[in-house]
Design a protein around this motif. Structure first.
Motif, PDB file in Angstrom:
ATOM      1  N   LYS A   1       2.685  22.704  52.096  1.00  0.00           N
ATOM      2  CA  LYS A   1       2.248  21.598  52.963  1.00  0.00           C
ATOM      3  C   LYS A   1       2.565  20.232  52.368  1.00  0.00           C
ATOM      4  CE  LYS A   1      -2.630  21.774  51.517  1.00  0.00           C
ATOM      5  NZ  LYS A   1      -3.985  22.040  52.025  1.00  0.00           N
ATOM      6  N   TYR A   2       2.938  20.180  51.104  1.00  0.00           N
ATOM      7  CA  TYR A   2       3.248  18.901  50.459  1.00  0.00           C
ATOM      8  C   TYR A   2       4.740  18.580  50.460  1.00  0.00           C
ATOM      9  CZ  TYR A   2      -1.452  19.686  48.600  1.00  0.00           C
ATOM     10  OH  TYR A   2      -2.790  19.960  48.467  1.00  0.00           O
ATOM     11  N   CYS A   3       5.589  19.596  50.229  1.00  0.00           N
ATOM     12  CA  CYS A   3       7.016  19.307  50.053  1.00  0.00           C
ATOM     13  C   CYS A   3       7.948  20.107  50.956  1.00  0.00           C
ATOM     14  CB  CYS A   3       7.424  19.526  48.592  1.00  0.00           C
ATOM     15  SG  CYS A   3       7.419  21.261  48.091  1.00  0.00           S
ATOM     16  N   GLY A   4       7.439  21.153  51.612  1.00  0.00           N
ATOM     17  CA  GLY A   4       8.265  21.944  52.520  1.00  0.00           C
ATOM     18  C   GLY A   4       9.002  23.112  51.899  1.00  0.00           C
ATOM     19  N   THR A   5       8.879  23.325  50.585  1.00  0.00           N
ATOM     20  CA  THR A   5       9.500  24.486  49.949  1.00  0.00           C
ATOM     21  C   THR A   5       9.036  25.739  50.678  1.00  0.00           C
ATOM     22  OG1 THR A   5       9.650  23.437  47.791  1.00  0.00           O
ATOM     23  CG2 THR A   5       9.576  25.839  47.798  1.00  0.00           C
TER      24      THR A   5
ATOM     25  N   GLY B   1       0.017  20.163  39.971  1.00  0.00           N
ATOM     26  CA  GLY B   1      -0.587  21.106  40.904  1.00  0.00           C
ATOM     27  C   GLY B   1       0.467  22.037  41.472  1.00  0.00           C
ATOM     28  N   LYS B   2       0.010  23.121  42.033  1.00  0.00           N
ATOM     29  CA  LYS B   2       0.909  24.144  42.594  1.00  0.00           C
ATOM     30  C   LYS B   2       1.213  23.837  44.066  1.00  0.00           C
ATOM     31  CE  LYS B   2       0.502  26.875  38.925  1.00  0.00           C
ATOM     32  NZ  LYS B   2       1.584  27.160  38.034  1.00  0.00           N
ATOM     33  N   HIS B   3       2.254  24.498  44.567  1.00  0.00           N
ATOM     34  CA  HIS B   3       2.526  24.445  46.003  1.00  0.00           C
ATOM     35  C   HIS B   3       1.303  25.002  46.735  1.00  0.00           C
ATOM     36  CE1 HIS B   3       6.761  23.424  45.648  1.00  0.00           C
ATOM     37  NE2 HIS B   3       6.939  24.420  44.789  1.00  0.00           N
ATOM     38  N   ALA B   4       1.035  24.512  47.932  1.00  0.00           N
ATOM     39  CA  ALA B   4      -0.081  24.994  48.752  1.00  0.00           C
ATOM     40  C   ALA B   4       0.473  25.382  50.124  1.00  0.00           C
ATOM     41  CB  ALA B   4      -1.142  23.918  48.893  1.00  0.00           C
ATOM     42  N   PRO B   5       0.107  26.565  50.628  1.00  0.00           N
ATOM     43  CA  PRO B   5       0.669  27.002  51.903  1.00  0.00           C
ATOM     44  C   PRO B   5       0.156  26.182  53.084  1.00  0.00           C
ATOM     45  CG  PRO B   5      -0.979  28.569  51.148  1.00  0.00           C
ATOM     46  CD  PRO B   5      -0.791  27.565  50.050  1.00  0.00           C
ATOM     47  N   ALA B   6       1.077  25.800  53.966  1.00  0.00           N
ATOM     48  CA  ALA B   6       0.703  25.121  55.199  1.00  0.00           C
ATOM     49  C   ALA B   6       0.176  26.175  56.180  1.00  0.00           C
ATOM     50  CB  ALA B   6       1.917  24.423  55.792  1.00  0.00           C
TER      51      ALA B   6
END
Length: 83
Positions: A50-54, A77-82
């Motif tokens: 949700k932050y970068c789109g990866t 911080g880690k990636h967070a799922p959208a």
């Protein structure tokens, strides 16, 4: 039967109560310092940060890496799922 996933680590269980009763190794406060958090989105073939789109094929692989656009700063911080 539906599956329930942890937003922080991608752990999969068959009930919300069993998911939220266990400690999460990728909790933002640190390993073992908090419980799993229910991911409230639907099951997908690809999960995006949700932050970068990866995008990856599982919540587990998405949340394993640091996010360069995390609100706490790059690498904090880690990636967070959208949803």
């Amino acid at each position: 039967m539906p599956n329930f996933y942890c937003e922080y680590c991608g752990t999969k269980t068959s009930s919300i109560s069993s998911l939220t009763a266990s400690s999460c190794s990728r909790h933002p406060l640190g390993s073992g310092k908090g419980k799993h958090k229910l991911y409230e989105g639907s099951e997908k073939t690809k999960y995006s940060c949700k932050y970068c789109g990866t995008s990856t094929s599982s919540i587990s692989s998405l949340t394993a890496s640091s996010c360069s656009r995390h609100p706490d700063g790059s690498g904090k911080g880690k990636h967070a799922p959208a949803l």
